[in-house]
Write a protein that holds these residues in place. Structure first.
Motif, PDB file in Angstrom:
ATOM      1  N   PHE A 218       4.615 -18.072  41.459  1.00 43.02           N
ATOM      2  CA  PHE A 218       6.046 -17.744  41.393  1.00 43.02           C
ATOM      3  C   PHE A 218       6.828 -18.891  40.747  1.00 43.02           C
ATOM      4  N   GLU A 219       8.059 -18.553  40.266  1.00 42.14           N
ATOM      5  CA  GLU A 219       8.941 -19.601  39.787  1.00 42.14           C
ATOM      6  C   GLU A 219       9.267 -20.557  40.923  1.00 42.14           C
ATOM      7  N   LEU A 220       9.324 -21.809  40.570  1.00 44.40           N
ATOM      8  CA  LEU A 220       9.644 -22.883  41.519  1.00 44.40           C
ATOM      9  C   LEU A 220       8.612 -22.977  42.642  1.00 44.40           C
ATOM     10  N   ASP A 221       7.433 -22.395  42.406  1.00 47.75           N
ATOM     11  CA  ASP A 221       6.327 -22.464  43.371  1.00 47.75           C
ATOM     12  C   ASP A 221       6.719 -21.971  44.760  1.00 47.75           C
ATOM     13  N   LYS A 222       7.579 -20.956  44.759  1.00 51.73           N
ATOM     14  CA  LYS A 222       7.967 -20.378  46.042  1.00 51.73           C
ATOM     15  C   LYS A 222       8.159 -18.881  45.859  1.00 51.73           C
ATOM     16  N   ALA A 223       7.623 -18.125  46.789  1.00 50.61           N
ATOM     17  CA  ALA A 223       7.673 -16.668  46.672  1.00 50.61           C
ATOM     18  C   ALA A 223       9.108 -16.175  46.663  1.00 50.61           C
ATOM     19  N   ASN A 224       9.414 -15.277  45.707  1.00 51.66           N
ATOM     20  CA  ASN A 224      10.738 -14.690  45.614  1.00 51.66           C
ATOM     21  C   ASN A 224      10.659 -13.402  44.828  1.00 51.66           C
ATOM     22  N   THR A 225      11.641 -12.547  45.006  1.00 49.82           N
ATOM     23  CA  THR A 225      11.631 -11.252  44.329  1.00 49.82           C
ATOM     24  C   THR A 225      13.023 -10.638  44.333  1.00 49.82           C
ATOM     25  N   LEU A 226      13.215  -9.643  43.446  1.00 51.67           N
ATOM     26  CA  LEU A 226      14.431  -8.837  43.434  1.00 51.67           C
ATOM     27  C   LEU A 226      14.218  -7.515  44.167  1.00 51.67           C
ATOM     28  N   THR A 227      12.974  -7.271  44.584  1.00 50.19           N
ATOM     29  CA  THR A 227      12.659  -6.032  45.329  1.00 50.19           C
ATOM     30  C   THR A 227      12.029  -6.405  46.661  1.00 50.19           C
ATOM     31  N   PRO A 228      12.757  -6.965  47.568  1.00 53.38           N
ATOM     32  CA  PRO A 228      12.184  -7.483  48.812  1.00 53.38           C
ATOM     33  C   PRO A 228      11.525  -6.415  49.671  1.00 53.38           C
ATOM     34  N   ASP A 229      12.139  -5.259  49.792  1.00 52.20           N
ATOM     35  CA  ASP A 229      11.549  -4.237  50.661  1.00 52.20           C
ATOM     36  C   ASP A 229      10.182  -3.805  50.145  1.00 52.20           C
ATOM     37  N   ALA A 230      10.080  -3.584  48.844  1.00 53.56           N
ATOM     38  CA  ALA A 230       8.803  -3.161  48.257  1.00 53.56           C
ATOM     39  C   ALA A 230       7.764  -4.282  48.344  1.00 53.56           C
ATOM     40  N   PHE A 231       8.190  -5.516  48.114  1.00 52.54           N
ATOM     41  CA  PHE A 231       7.265  -6.650  48.162  1.00 52.54           C
ATOM     42  C   PHE A 231       6.716  -6.836  49.580  1.00 52.54           C
ATOM     43  N   GLU A 232       7.590  -6.738  50.561  1.00 52.94           N
ATOM     44  CA  GLU A 232       7.154  -6.918  51.935  1.00 52.94           C
ATOM     45  C   GLU A 232       6.229  -5.774  52.369  1.00 52.94           C
ATOM     46  N   ALA A 233       6.525  -4.582  51.900  1.00 55.99           N
ATOM     47  CA  ALA A 233       5.680  -3.440  52.266  1.00 55.99           C
ATOM     48  C   ALA A 233       4.291  -3.542  51.657  1.00 55.99           C
ATOM     49  N   SER A 234       4.191  -4.119  50.444  1.00 49.93           N
ATOM     50  CA  SER A 234       2.899  -4.191  49.759  1.00 49.93           C
ATOM     51  C   SER A 234       2.107  -5.448  50.103  1.00 49.93           C
TER      52      SER A 234
END
Length: 624
Positions: A218-234
């Motif tokens: 990930f950027e800045l070596d830290k997990a992040n996303t613009l789709t948090p619900d989908a990322f957490e579900a997957s």
């Protein structure tokens, strides 16, 4: 002479007394002494009158001593043993025969005791013998070329070499005419082709701590996303299996939102993106550049991420070691080839480490077996009713849990560890190959005794003590013949006495074979086998656990996709729904893709190992 023979009936265990036992409690018409290598003990068969008073004594005692007066007047104790009156045989209406068995009454126990020291490597390897056959005398001696012998007068038990190594030698220069007569010869085995097959399941396990590696994608070596619900579900959950039977399971999974980070380093929005004013009517456009397209930022969510992947591989392995033991005897040229195909018992079975038991106090350092795995105690404790329930304990005070036991990498099985990639490359596996080689050697050793000689000779005081634990050197028409005695039969009656001897000389080459670290049963220079190294034939190694991780649709990639497809009448993108940034994000959810090396579900790995053998086995040359 016949008149010098004495038979004394005595209570069991009565030691021989040359004075008290100079008597004839049975009036014998004929007595036959028979000793064979195969039986290991001597049998005297007595023919006597049916009405002999001594027969009545057998109801009280069935033990007897057999002795004979020598020329110097002394009494030689020939045998002792027991008579079973229930096996009395009728010769005719006046005569019956009785057998004196010259051995301990509990013959099986006596044999087991004398063979116990031989149940050791490399002559005897338990993994080459079925568990229910490991006390069988035939199996115990299968790699030794030896036989059990019970002395007829002392009942001393011993194990003797079939070629007579270490046995006393008696010379008979003038046997009765026509002298030693050979039986029909069989051609010795020319070669034994040996195959030893073993199999086990190699078991390995471990944990890949990969949270930092995942975050590094990930950027800045830290997990992040613009789709948090989908990322957490997957995001994989603890206990979930990866790719079916690949061998991987999620052990630890942590994905925790962080809304307290420094937004100067970890901005919580990205943009701008554009949506229809009909959808985003609450968004104002201060510049009024596009009255129908409203600009705004998207929320960016940051996480603390931890991910441990547990892996386990259970790989069936098969090893087949092959080699040939060649007979160096000239008599074996053109002889038959025998196959010795052996399969080991379960080499992963640990029958030496004690099993874990419930309700038992364990001290630190105690090692116990649970299933196929050994565990070492690290905290003294009283065990509960199950191992799983006793494995962990609470530190108390909310400090978490600890383990009372840790896995041991080794166990007491022949394989030594369930992690082993090879058996025959291990020192213990080498011993199995040596045990197999000695079995093949025993086949050759027996086969070169291919022409027994039988002859009669006069019964002399010197030959009265002859047994099958003796080597006889006898003169024949073609010269001296030497061989271990394999059968003795002496028939004595008032009219005649005949001693018949059978010897089995070995037709080996007698060639001394030089070399380092020979495999030998006798230590003789003609008795050497040299198994070569197999270090150049290594097993196939299992794949290294692990793989790669890839993050599809990072926040930067998501923003680029949305900006390229969002609502923009100027660019002809005027569908309020299709060009809605929120809907567009559904096309590019952030996902983690694990590409892991396949561990389980593989076919058995079979390895053929060809073991070099340096030279033929010579065997003794016992014909001059």
């Amino acid at each position: 002479m016949w008149s010098d023979l004495f038979i004394a009936l005595v209570p069991d265990g009565t030691p021989f007394d040359p004075v008290a036992h100079r008597r004839r409690d049975l009036d014998v018409d004929e007595i036959t002494e028979t000793s064979t290598e195969a039986s290991g003990r001597t049998l005297y068969t007595i023919v006597t009158d049916r009405g002999d008073p001594g027969i009545a004594m057998l109801a009280v005692t069935s033990w007897c001593h057999v002795s004979r007066e020598l020329e110097d007047g002394t009494l030689k104790h020939l045998a002792q043993g027991w008579i079973d009156p229930l096996v009395m045989q009728t010769q005719d209406e006046d005569l019956v025969s009785l057998d004196i068995v010259c051995s301990p009454r509990d013959w099986e126990a006596a044999v087991a005791a004398v063979l116990a020291p031989y149940k050791v490597l490399p002559g005897f390897d338990p993994v080459l013998v079925a568990p229910d056959k490991r006390d069988d005398p035939v199996e115990i001696l299968d790699g030794y070329s030896k036989s059990v012998f019970c002395h007829p007068s002392t009942h001393a038990m011993s194990v003797v070499d079939i070629h007579g190594v270490g046995l006393p030698v008696v010379e008979i220069a003038d046997p009765d005419f026509p002298g030693p007569q050979p039986e029909a010869a069989t051609r010795p085995i020319s070669r034994v082709d040996v195959s030893v097959r073993t199999e086990w399941v190699e078991t390995r396990n471990g944990t890949i701590v990969c949270g930092a590696e995942v975050e590094g994608e990930f950027e800045l070596d830290k997990a992040n996303t613009l789709t948090p619900d989908a990322f957490e579900a997957s995001f994989p959950k603890a206990g979930s299996i990866i790719n079916g039977d690949s061998g991987y399971t999620i052990g630890r999974s942590v994905l925790m939102r962080r809304d307290d980070l420094d937004i100067g380093i970890y901005p919580n929005t990205v943009g701008p993106v554009r949506g229809s004013s009909g959808v985003y009517n609450y968004v104002t456009d201060p510049d009024l550049l596009s009255p129908e397209a409203q600009g705004f930022d998207l929320e960016r969510v940051w996480y603390d991420l931890e991910l441990d992947i547990d892996w386990k591989v259970s790989q069936k392995r098969i090893q087949i070691a092959r080699f040939s033991i060649v007979n160096g005897s000239p008599a074996a040229a053109g002889g038959r080839i025998e196959a010795l195909d052996l399969t080991t018992d379960d080499i992963s079975l640990d029958d030496t480490t004690p099993e874990w038991t419930a309700d038992t106090y364990y001290n630190v350092g105690a090692i116990r077996r649970v299933g196929t795995q050994n565990w070492r105690c690290t905290v003294a404790h009283m065990a509960g009713t199950t191992f799983g329930g006793s494995l962990y304990y609470s530190h108390g005070g909310g400090l978490g849990y600890g383990s009372r036991w840790v896995r041991e990498p080794v166990n007491g099985s022949p394989l030594g560890s369930l992690n082993a990639q090879s058996y025959f490359h291990l020192p213990r596996g080498r011993q199995t190959l040596e045990a197999a080689a000695l079995k093949a050697r025993a086949m050759l050793a027996d086969s070169i005794r291919n022409r027994p000689f039988t002859f009669d000779t006069e019964v002399t005081d010197e030959l009265l003590g002859l047994t099958t634990a003796t080597v006889v050197k006898v003169m024949s028409d073609s010269g001296w013949i030497t061989g271990k005695v394999t059968k003795i039969e002496r028939v004595s009656s008032p009219d005649d006495e005949v001693l018949t001897i059978t010897i089995s000389p070995a037709a080996g080459s007698g060639i001394a074979v030089a070399g380092a670290d020979p495999l030998s049963q006798t230590g003789e220079d003609w008795d050497r086998i040299f198994l070569g190294d197999i270090d150049d034939q290594q097993p196939v190694e299992l794949p290294i656990p692990g793989g790669t991780v890839r993050i599809d649709n990072t926040a930067t990639e998501q923003l680029a996709y949305v900006q390229a497809n969002d609502f923009s009448p100027v660019d002809g993108r005027i569908d309020p729904e299709a060009n809605d940034p929120t809907e567009l994000l559904k096309d590019v959810p952030t996902t983690m893709v694990l590409s892991l090396t396949q561990l389980s579900g593989r076919e058995a790995l079979e390895q053929i190992i060809d073991v070099p053998v340096a030279a033929p086995w010579s065997g003794p040359a016992q014909q001059e």
